[in-house]
Write an enzyme that holds these catalytic residues in place. Structure first.
Site, PDB file in Angstrom:
ATOM      1  CD  GLU A 101      -2.905   1.032   2.399  1.00 25.23           C
ATOM      2  OE1 GLU A 101      -3.790   1.912   2.485  1.00 25.23           O
ATOM      3  OE2 GLU A 101      -2.764   0.114   3.236  1.00 25.23           O
ATOM      4  N   GLY A 144      -8.162   5.229   7.503  1.00 28.24           N
ATOM      5  CA  GLY A 144      -8.895   5.109   8.745  1.00 28.24           C
ATOM      6  C   GLY A 144      -8.253   4.167   9.730  1.00 28.24           C
ATOM      7  CB  ALA A 145      -7.609   0.734   9.745  1.00 27.98           C
ATOM      8  CB  SER A 146      -2.961   1.279   8.133  1.00 31.37           C
ATOM      9  OG  SER A 146      -3.310   1.437   6.772  1.00 31.37           O
ATOM     10  CB  THR A 147      -0.630   6.218   8.837  1.00 32.17           C
ATOM     11  OG1 THR A 147      -0.067   7.330   8.145  1.00 32.17           O
ATOM     12  CG2 THR A 147       0.287   5.819   9.981  1.00 32.17           C
ATOM     13  CD  GLN A 148      -0.345   2.759   4.659  1.00 31.72           C
ATOM     14  OE1 GLN A 148      -0.772   2.074   5.585  1.00 31.72           O
ATOM     15  NE2 GLN A 148      -1.121   3.611   4.006  1.00 31.72           N
TER      16      GLN A 148
END
Length: 498
Positions: free
Chosen positions: A175, A204-208
């Site tokens: 991602e 909403g649930a993860s960050t990259q």
């Protein structure tokens, strides 16, 4: 004199038949030359391929249609987004108890895709569904429910005539990496071999976070390294995805920190003063990110009230990050290796939508001014906020103080952006008509595995075209010479008389 007249009458170049033949040959040669030139240089019809990618995120699903010429540049198709469709309802992970509804929710956007992609291209158009952090969490919590959701989604998508290639969960690394490809591709940095732009993605649930660092060769933390070859260039990319640190799950983590003792009332500095709402403990802890932290003997509900204080909110948010250990030369948080941020960055998805709402997308403003503006916003009474933004849903409106504070804290405390490096961040929604996100990079990468069609070619090869034009030119020259031969005799005669 009579002999000269007889020679003139007997000359083959003066007979009407000869003149007609020469004229006909000349006209034919001219027409043939013009015809060959027109046909050879006629614009070629461009062949296009199409691809469809469904981004099944934690909060919603979106469909994107991409188009690219069948002829490729250095084995990388020139992909452009031609249409997008936001699926109504929540993300597919929300349908764990009713899996068939997950598939049903996609049909409206799929019908739009049928209209947008040329009918004669349907069967050869690949269709992919990539699920991100929402389905990662569901798979962790209940793999059987996750499988059922995917089964329902696949059954729904196979009903359409597109070439369905499967539905799967993307890893966090994929991602982040594909988001980086999207940002740099749209800025033409890959094709031109320019300095690349880092990518910051917040869902909403993860960050990259993904970027190329001159000080990182992938050896210190190989699991955070991805290598791409695009447009003939190799890129060694640092990337990491933090599951549970997307905007929505980070809010759960922050609230969980404040409800460890199971209180009946929570005074929350990340919500506006005057905000109050009764919330269920069961709903708050209904996520693998916080389920293990649920306090024993907690009441069924708690009263969530706001106090609106940016500094105190930031202190609460800092507590969800762990900065106490790092086995590498340097880390971001939670013991994860990260080299120093380098170069410009593009921040998209929730980064853009939150900061755009707060009018904080201008990163040329000093970081201190950004914090001052957010301090004033958080201190604004809830009654004033609702009056100013009465068209915004209350759930989203109530969370902007937290979301803005979280973004600044994540960037400066988590990823170690300084005042100088923060100014190199650009909040983006679209670039050249394409949405910023992982889907375009995903589609771009997949075009390397789709064979290019043979391009339409001119009627003649270049050498043949040149040969025919040369022959025609020589023939016209000979005809021209023959057509003026009688003038030679006349000139010769006049010279002889003189």
């Amino acid at each position: 004199m009579s002999a000269q007249r007889d020679m003139k009458e007997k000359s083959p170049w003066r007979t009407p038949v000869t003149i007609i033949i020469i004229t006909v040959i000349g006209v034919i040669a001219i027409v043939a030359l013009v015809t060959v030139a027109v046909l050879q240089n006629k614009p070629l019809s461009q062949k296009y391929k199409y691809g469809i990618v469904l981004d099944a995120g934690s909060s919603h699903t979106a469909l994107y249609i991409y188009e690219w010429p069948a002829e490729k540049d250095n084995n990388t198709g020139r992909v452009e987004q031609t249409h997008s469709c936001k699926v109504q309802g929540p993300g597919i992970s929300a349908y764990a108890s009713d899996p068939w509804k997950a598939g049903e929710s996609l049909t409206d956007c799929m019908h739009e895709a049928q209209q947008k992609v040329p009918r004669n291209k349907h069967e050869e158009t690949p269709l992919y569904l990539g699920a991100t952090a929402g389905m990662r969490l569901l798979n962790m919590e209940n793999s059987s429910a996750s499988d059922q959701v995917f089964q329902a989604v696949e059954e729904a998508l196979r009903q359409f005539q597109f070439s369905f290639q499967g539905a799967r969960i993307l890893s966090g690394q994929e991602e982040g990496a594909f988001g980086w490809v999207t940002v740099n591709y749209l800025d033409d940095r890959l094709k031109q071999g320019l300095e690349t732009t880092g990518a910051l993605d917040l869902g909403g649930a993860s960050t990259q976070i993904s970027f190329v660092s001159s000080n990182y060769d992938g050896s210190e933390s190989p699991k955070n390294s991805v290598t791409f070859r695009l447009y003939g260039n190799d890129y060694n990319l640092y990337t990491h995805s933090f599951l549970c640190y997307g905007k929505d799950q980070a809010l759960r983590l922050t609230l969980a920190q404040q409800t460890l003792s199971g209180p009946v009332i929570i005074s929350d500095p990340c919500f506006h003063k005057g905000y109050t709402k009764i919330k269920n403990y069961a709903d708050l802890y209904d996520s693998p990110c916080v389920s293990h932290r649920k306090p024993q003997g907690a009441p069924a509900t708690f009263n969530h009230t706001g106090t609106g204080n940016f500094q105190q909110c930031q202190e609460q948010i800092k507590r969800i990050f762990n900065f106490t250990y790092c086995k590498y030369s340097r880390c971001s948080f939670n013991g994860i290796f990260q080299p120093l941020v380098q170069g410009p960055f593009g921040a998209f998805s929730a980064y853009y939508f939150v900061m755009d709402f707060l009018n904080l997308t201008d990163t040329s403003e000093p970081l201190t001014e950004v914090k001052d503006k957010l301090t004033k916003y958080c201190a604004t009474l809830w009654s004033e906020i609702t009056a100013q933004h009465h068209t915004v849903k209350e759930k989203y409106l109530a969370e902007y103080c937290f979301a803005g504070t979280y973004i600044l804290t994540l960037l400066t405390e988590g990823y170690n952006f300084t005042s100088e490096s923060y100014s190199k961040i650009k909040y983006i929604k679209q670039i050249k008509g394409s949405d910023a996100g992982w889907t375009l990079g995903y589609m771009l990468n997949l075009t390397n595995m789709i064979p290019a069609e043979a391009p339409d070619s001119p009627p003649l090869p270049h050498a043949g075209y040149v040969s025919i034009v040369t022959i025609m030119a020589i023939l016209l020259f000979i005809v021209f010479i023959l057509s003026i031969r009688p003038l030679w005799s006349r000139c010769s005669k006049q010279l002889h008389i003189v």
